[in-house]
Write an enzyme that holds these catalytic residues in place. Structure first.
Site, PDB file in Angstrom:
ATOM      1  N   SER A 293       1.015  -1.245   0.050  1.00  0.00           N
ATOM      2  CA  SER A 293      -0.162   0.057   0.137  1.00  0.00           C
ATOM      3  C   SER A 293       0.864   1.289  -0.114  1.00  0.00           C
ATOM      4  CB  SER A 293      -0.853  -0.049   1.120  1.00  0.00           C
ATOM      5  OG  SER A 293      -0.257   0.423   2.192  1.00  0.00           O
ATOM      6  N   LYS A 294       0.306   2.440   0.078  1.00  0.00           N
ATOM      7  CA  LYS A 294       0.862   3.678  -0.380  1.00  0.00           C
ATOM      8  C   LYS A 294       1.822   3.954   0.990  1.00  0.00           C
ATOM      9  CE  LYS A 294       0.354   7.909  -2.686  1.00  0.00           C
ATOM     10  NZ  LYS A 294       1.486   7.559  -3.436  1.00  0.00           N
ATOM     11  N   ARG A 295       1.389   3.147   1.940  1.00  0.00           N
ATOM     12  CA  ARG A 295       2.412   3.662   3.321  1.00  0.00           C
ATOM     13  C   ARG A 295       3.640   3.170   3.115  1.00  0.00           C
ATOM     14  NH1 ARG A 295      -0.733  -0.854   6.027  1.00  0.00           N
ATOM     15  NH2 ARG A 295       0.184  -2.540   5.001  1.00  0.00           N
TER      16      ARG A 295
ATOM     17  N   GLY B 116       5.437   3.762   0.500  1.00  0.00           N
ATOM     18  CA  GLY B 116       6.182   4.421  -0.630  1.00  0.00           C
ATOM     19  C   GLY B 116       5.280   4.258  -1.722  1.00  0.00           C
TER      20      GLY B 116
END
Ligand code: GLU
Length: 489
Positions: A255-257, A259
């Site tokens: 996921s975006k967390r 990067g």
């Protein structure tokens, strides 16, 4: 395969933002199988979740697919015989199917408010039962619909799902059976007249004659519903392959967390599409025999469904960087130039992009910075060449060590008048001058080059000194040496 009809595969993104690497993998595997088998690759946009749509996202998705080299035969932008390829332009088709299902007693109107549904869900929870929408004994008719509308109730249409077990013959995951008792009468048409994903997806796959659906495993749980709809509508069930989930290095769903996860970010961070697509290809598939580096053509040659694994692959950014470094090292000058120009056109942070150097300078930059990992490394190494003299920040540690302690200021004092006299500012002339100074002072080149480097860049990182000075030009070089000398306290 020869007696089988050609495969028709599709990529069906929702236009909620940039193309994600997971989406790119789905697109790639569909594309590979289409190319491998002489089939057709379709791209359609699933935009029925109107709250989540982002204007312009479809164009961005297309741009990234094309950047990756994944061109489609039929679909958005390119057209084709089974369009339109945007679901919101197909509403009439969906309504027609819904009317048919209602007429055949296979779907029915429902008028529950959110609060009522919520209360029922809570009650089921309290009774420790799975919530299942209770199918009415008599399906509401048009007069009931009228009344409900007058009362301001939401009017949706639910699918009366037959109570039969459904098995998905998944070509990656194997057979997956869902007992009929677990399937409930899900909504197929929302109160605003827009179909749900399930209905639109099934109608489009049939209408676009898709006979092989390959998509992320997160959709597998929905597939029995889709098969039930296909049966109710008399549509053929396509072959299915659900791809393993892409994980981060800690084994959580990517996921975006962690990067960047968007294709566009990698593009803007100076990755080559051929490196990224090669890396993406290995997220769940491998050609075997430890083979890793492949062009798209080679992937087409080697691709097969039975080499897609069930194990969830990890998104290893270090590996991607290593791939990119190798691809950069192996790329022809021409290829690198084209890729660099593309990077400069999309980068929002590159100093060099902002300076917009001419073609010759761009070519020089690639030559003098070779050995880089990604294109922004060129900014790190040579970006100072393109900024205003006033923007040069002198690194106190470099000034102290190179200019003060190692005698750099004195060397710059010596060099300045000699450099002023250089008429033709070329590598051979500068080289002759600087090596001459080394000899006359009895010092190594570092003693001359390092002070110059600090003077013109503010720090100790730059391309080779002659290349740096030539790219800077005479005026800028001299001005920066004077500015550096002014740092002396
Ligand atoms: N529209 C879905 C998505 O956004 C794709 C569903 C499918 O491939 O069937 O990923």
């Amino acid at each position: 395969m020869s007696d089988q009809p050609p495969l028709r595969l599709r990529f069906a993104p929702s236009p909620t933002g940039y193309l994600h690497v997971g989406g790119a993998r789905t697109a790639l595997f569909n594309w590979l199988l289409a190319r491998k088998t002489g089939g057709t690759f379709i791209v359609r946009i699933e935009d029925t979740d109107t709250d989540r749509n982002v204007p312009g996202a479809d164009a961005k998705i297309m741009d990234d697919l094309r950047w990756l080299g994944l061109l489609w035969d039929e679909g958005i932008d390119v057209g084709g015989p089974n369009g339109p390829y945007y679901q919101m332009q197909r509403l009439e088709l969906y309504h027609e199917v819904v009317r048919r299902l209602i007429a055949e007693g296979k779907a029915y109107y429902a008028f529950d408010t959110q609060e009522e549904l919520e209360a029922r869900r809570k009650q089921a929870e309290a009774e420790k039962k799975a919530f299942k929408y209770p199918r009415p004994e008599r399906f509401p008719d048009e007069s009931d619909v009228k009344r409900a509308r007058l009362e301001g109730r939401p009017v949706v249409v639910r699918f009366a799902i037959p109570a039969e077990d459904i098995t998905v013959h998944d070509e990656v995951m194997g057979d997956v059976t869902v007992p009929g008792a677990e399937l409930d009468d899900f909504v197929i048409l929302k109160a605003d007249g827009i179909p749900t994903y399930h209905l639109a997806n099934v109608i489009d796959d049939a209408g676009m004659k898709v006979n092989f659906v390959m998509r992320g495993q997160e959709f597998l749980a929905q597939t029995p519903r889709h098969i039930a709809l296909q049966r109710a509508l008399g549509y053929p069930t396509p072959r299915y392959a659900h791809l393993p989930l892409i994980m981060d290095m800690k084994g959580r769903k990517l996921s975006k967390r962690d990067g960047d996860v968007e294709v566009h970010s990698f593009r803007a961070q100076g990755y080559l599409p051929e490196a990224l697509i090669n890396f993406i290809a290995l997220l769940g598939w491998s050609p075997g025999a430890d083979r890793e580096k492949m062009t798209l053509d080679e992937m087409v040659e080697l691709f097969s469904i039975d080499r897609i694994g069930k194990t969830n692959p990890k998104f290893d950014r270090e590996k991607l960087l290593a791939f990119n470094t190798d691809y950069v090292g192996a790329a022809s000058e021409e290829r690198l130039q084209a890729a660099y120009d593309d990077f400069l056109s999309v980068s929002e942070t590159s100093t060099i992009a902002r300076a917009n150097p001419d073609r010759e300078t761009r070519r020089e930059l690639l030559r003098v910075c070779r050995g880089f990992h990604t294109f922004p490394d060129i900014d790190t190494k040579a970006g100072f060449i393109f900024v205003d003299d006033a923007a040069i920040q002198y690194d106190p540690a470099a000034v102290q060590k190179v200019l003060v302690k190692d005698g750099g200021f004195a060397m710059l004092e010596n060099l300045l008048p000699l450099l002023e006299k250089v008429e033709v500012w070329t590598t051979p002339n500068l080289e002759a001058l600087l090596t001459g100074i080394c000899e006359s002072h009895g010092v190594k080149m570092g003693k001359v080059a390092q002070p110059l480097r600090v003077a013109v860049s503010g720090g100790t990182i730059s391309p080779a000194i002659y290349d740096t000075l030539v790219l800077l030009g005479k005026d800028k070089t001299l001005r920066r040496i004077r500015n550096a000398l002014a740092q002396r306290s």
